[in-house]
Design a protein around this motif. Structure first.
Motif, short mmCIF file in Angstrom:
data_model
loop_
_atom_site.label_atom_id
_atom_site.label_comp_id
_atom_site.label_asym_id
_atom_site.label_seq_id
_atom_site.Cartn_x
_atom_site.Cartn_y
_atom_site.Cartn_z
N TRP A 124 61.26 45.74 11.32
CA TRP A 124 61.91 46.54 12.35
C TRP A 124 63.35 46.85 11.98
O TRP A 124 63.80 47.98 12.13
CB TRP A 124 61.86 45.81 13.69
CG TRP A 124 62.60 46.54 14.76
CD1 TRP A 124 62.16 47.58 15.52
CD2 TRP A 124 63.97 46.33 15.15
NE1 TRP A 124 63.15 48.00 16.37
CE2 TRP A 124 64.27 47.26 16.16
CE3 TRP A 124 64.96 45.44 14.74
CZ2 TRP A 124 65.52 47.31 16.77
CZ3 TRP A 124 66.19 45.50 15.35
CH2 TRP A 124 66.46 46.43 16.35
N MET A 125 64.07 45.84 11.47
CA MET A 125 65.47 46.04 11.12
C MET A 125 65.61 47.02 9.96
O MET A 125 66.49 47.87 9.96
CB MET A 125 66.13 44.70 10.78
CG MET A 125 67.61 44.81 10.47
SD MET A 125 68.63 45.57 11.77
CE MET A 125 68.70 44.29 12.97
N ARG A 126 64.74 46.92 8.96
CA ARG A 126 64.80 47.85 7.83
C ARG A 126 64.49 49.28 8.29
O ARG A 126 65.14 50.23 7.85
CB ARG A 126 63.85 47.42 6.72
CG ARG A 126 64.37 46.21 5.97
CD ARG A 126 63.53 45.94 4.74
NE ARG A 126 64.04 44.78 4.05
CZ ARG A 126 65.07 44.80 3.21
NH1 ARG A 126 65.69 45.92 2.97
NH2 ARG A 126 65.48 43.70 2.63
N ASP A 127 63.50 49.43 9.16
CA ASP A 127 63.20 50.76 9.70
C ASP A 127 64.40 51.30 10.49
O ASP A 127 64.76 52.47 10.36
CB ASP A 127 61.96 50.72 10.60
CG ASP A 127 60.68 50.51 9.83
OD1 ASP A 127 60.68 50.71 8.59
OD2 ASP A 127 59.68 50.12 10.45
N PHE A 128 64.99 50.44 11.31
CA PHE A 128 66.15 50.84 12.10
C PHE A 128 67.30 51.25 11.18
O PHE A 128 67.92 52.29 11.38
CB PHE A 128 66.59 49.67 13.00
CG PHE A 128 67.82 49.96 13.81
CD1 PHE A 128 67.73 50.71 14.97
CD2 PHE A 128 69.07 49.49 13.41
CE1 PHE A 128 68.86 50.98 15.73
CE2 PHE A 128 70.19 49.75 14.16
CZ PHE A 128 70.10 50.50 15.32
N LEU A 129 67.58 50.45 10.15
CA LEU A 129 68.67 50.77 9.23
C LEU A 129 68.39 52.06 8.46
O LEU A 129 69.29 52.86 8.22
CB LEU A 129 68.91 49.62 8.25
CG LEU A 129 69.51 48.36 8.85
CD1 LEU A 129 69.53 47.24 7.80
CD2 LEU A 129 70.89 48.61 9.40
N ALA A 130 67.14 52.26 8.06
CA ALA A 130 66.79 53.46 7.30
C ALA A 130 66.89 54.72 8.16
O ALA A 130 67.34 55.77 7.68
CB ALA A 130 65.38 53.33 6.73
N ASN A 131 66.50 54.61 9.42
CA ASN A 131 66.48 55.79 10.29
C ASN A 131 67.79 56.05 11.02
O ASN A 131 68.10 57.19 11.33
CB ASN A 131 65.36 55.65 11.33
CG ASN A 131 64.00 55.69 10.68
OD1 ASN A 131 63.78 56.37 9.70
ND2 ASN A 131 63.08 54.92 11.23
N MET A 132 68.55 55.00 11.31
CA MET A 132 69.72 55.15 12.17
C MET A 132 71.06 54.98 11.46
O MET A 132 72.09 55.32 12.05
CB MET A 132 69.66 54.14 13.32
CG MET A 132 68.45 54.31 14.17
SD MET A 132 68.46 55.89 15.00
CE MET A 132 67.47 55.57 16.39
N THR A 133 71.08 54.41 10.26
CA THR A 133 72.34 54.17 9.57
C THR A 133 72.22 54.57 8.11
O THR A 133 71.14 54.93 7.64
CB THR A 133 72.74 52.68 9.62
OG1 THR A 133 71.87 51.93 8.78
CG2 THR A 133 72.71 52.13 11.04
#
Length: 172
Positions: A124-133
Motif C-alpha cells: 500500500w505504501m509503495r503504491d501510495f508513494l508511486a501515485n501520490m509523490t
C-alpha cells in the motif's frame, strides 16, 4: 502559565505525538545517511515543520483552556469508546491528525529504508508513494534488482510493475 505547562506535560495525545515526531526524525536521518542524501535544507524544513506542529498544539491547548470545545461529535462512536476519553478538545483533535501524518512518514521511511514492514502495508505504501509523490525513485537505491533484462531504467518501469500488481515483489 503553570496550568498550561502541567496540562501540556500530562496529555497522552501530546506524548504520543512527541514519540511519533522523534521516530520520524530518527528514521528520516537514518534514511538520509543510508542513501547518502543528507541535505541540511531538507532537515531544516522538517525541523521547522515539527516545531510549528508543537507550537500550534500549545496554542490550541491554550485555546482549549479558554474556550471549552468538545469535538467528540466528529469522531465515530466506536473510536471514542476505543480512545476511552470523555472530552476531545481542539488540541487533542489536532494531535491525532498530526500523529497520523507523522506515522505515515515513519512508515514511508521504514519502507524506503528496507526495514521489515508487513507486506500489505508495504505494498500500500509503495503504491501510495508511486501515485501520490515523487519519492519512489530508482536513483535512491530502494529498487535493487527490480528490472528484467531489457527493461528501461526509468520510473515508468517501476510504476508499470506496481500497477500490474508487482508491488509486493519490488525488492527481491
Amino acid at each position: 502559565m503553570r496550568d498550561l505547562m502541567l496540562q501540556f506535560s500530562n496529555n497522552i495525545f501530546i506524548e504520543i505525538l512527541m514519540l511519533a515526531i522523534c521516530a520520524d526524525t530518527l528514521l528520516g536521518v537514518l534514511r538520509a545517511i543510508k542513501f547518502r542524501q543528507f541535505n541540511s535544507s531538507v532537515g531544516i524544513d522538517g525541523a521547522i515543520r515539527k516545531v510549528a506542529m508543537v507550537v500550534s498544539v500549545g496554542i490550541l491547548m491554550l485555546a482549549d483552556l479558554l474556550i471549552h470545545v468538545n469535538l467528540l461529535a466528529f469522531i465515530p462512536e466506536g473510536y471514542v469508546h476505543d480512545l476511552g476519553v470523555q472530552k476531545l478538545g481542539m488540541c487533542e483533535f489536532f494531535c491525532m491528525l498530526f500523529t497520523a501524518c507523522e506515522c505515515l512518514s515513519v512508515l514511508k521511511n521504514m519502507v524506503l529504508c528496507g526495514l521489515p514492514v508487513p507486506k500489505k502495508v508495504e505494498s500500500w505504501m509503495r503504491d501510495f508513494l508511486a501515485n501520490m509523490t515523487s519519492e519512489l525513485s530508482v536513483d535512491n537505491g530502494i529498487n535493487d534488482k527490480i528490472y528484467e533484462v531489457g527493461e528501461a531504467n526509468t520510473n515508468n518501469g517501476v510504476l508499470n510493475k506496481m500497477k500490474a500488481g508487482g508491488g509486493e515483489n519490488v525488492r527481491q
